[in-house]
Design an enzyme around this catalytic site. Structure first.
Site, PDB file in Angstrom:
ATOM      1  CG  HIS A  79      -2.914  -6.912  -3.093  1.00 32.32           C
ATOM      2  ND1 HIS A  79      -3.807  -7.331  -2.133  1.00 32.32           N
ATOM      3  CD2 HIS A  79      -1.806  -6.531  -2.411  1.00 32.32           C
ATOM      4  CE1 HIS A  79      -3.262  -7.204  -0.937  1.00 32.32           C
ATOM      5  NE2 HIS A  79      -2.045  -6.722  -1.086  1.00 32.32           N
ATOM      6  CG  HIS A 125      -0.237  -1.974  -0.940  1.00 33.05           C
ATOM      7  ND1 HIS A 125      -0.781  -1.701   0.299  1.00 33.05           N
ATOM      8  CD2 HIS A 125      -0.141  -3.325  -1.011  1.00 33.05           C
ATOM      9  CE1 HIS A 125      -1.011  -2.836   0.946  1.00 33.05           C
ATOM     10  NE2 HIS A 125      -0.647  -3.833   0.171  1.00 33.05           N
TER      11      HIS A 125
END
Length: 242
Positions: free
Chosen positions: A31, A35
């Site tokens: 995750h 980013h």
């Protein structure tokens, strides 16, 4: 040039044993790496709208939640896993068991998020500030509409719902679920072409990752997917599709 750091809070090594992390940790790592690549692959020269900067609140989690899908992909799991003694990759039966956990009670989890999002929306759409009794009545009404498992009457969850009072999510809590819609739909394009298809990946890079906050997030999504977002991929991913 953009710079990104991942500061992880994983279990440290113990004496002569290496660090072992849970699959939840792996999902978190993927995750946050999502980013990072959003930030690192920017082609926008202005820092305020380059990378993750300036991206609409309800779309900034798209690349990160998109990348979580690879933490569940069988080929990736086999490539990153290793038995501590034999060195063997995670076997197929364990991968299947792990993937079943992804949809375990997914319906309840989704309704819980919808309950929170509706409460946030309706609370912040009032013309006047609500009294404590009105706040409770509002939450009770939403639970009557949404909840499958009713909470005890003494529950005062709203008093600790820090996201929408001190966490920056006021009137924006829906973005958690909406970003999942965008991410699942974006990944469904890879499910159609192949999870590691280079041409699809290049379109994703060019349409989503490279442009940062330099244009409307919906325009970026439509350019990549060829249409507005659909709900069905998330329902399918959650095991809730018909």
């Amino acid at each position: 040039e953009p710079v990104a750091h991942l500061v992880c809070n994983f279990a440290p090594p113990q004496q002569d044993q290496p660090s072992y992390i849970t699959h939840n940790d792996v999902v978190t790592l993927f995750h946050e790496f999502g980013h990072s690549i959003h930030h690192l692959l920017t082609e926008v020269d202005y820092p305020s709208i380059g990378g993750i900067n300036g991206v609409a609140w309800d779309a900034v989690e798209l690349p990160s939640q998109f990348f979580e899908n690879y933490a569940w992909h069988p080929d990736v799991l086999k490539g990153i896993s290793q038995h501590r003694e034999t060195g063997a990759a995670l076997p197929d039966d364990r991968i299947e068991t792990l993937q079943r956990t992804r949809t375990f009670q997914a319906g309840l989890a989704m309704l819980r998020q919808l309950e929170f999002a509706l409460f946030d929306f309706r609370l912040h759409s009032r013309a006047e500030p609500a009294t404590s009794d009105q706040v409770q009545a509002l939450l009770d009404a939403i639970r009557e509409e949404i909840a499958v498992i009713r909470v005890p009457a003494f529950n005062r969850f709203q008093c600790s719902f820090s996201h929408i009072f001190a966490g920056g999510y006021a009137a924006g809590y829906y973005s958690y679920k909406w970003a999942e819609v965008l991410a699942a739909d974006a990944f469904s394009s890879f499910e159609e072409s192949g999870a590691f298809d280079a041409a699809t990946a290049e379109r994703f890079r060019k349409s989503i990752l490279a442009v940062g906050g330099s244009r409307d997030a919906m325009a970026s999504f439509v350019e990549f997917r060829g249409r507005p977002p659909a709900l069905e991929p998330l329902l399918r991913q959650s095991g809730l599709a018909e």
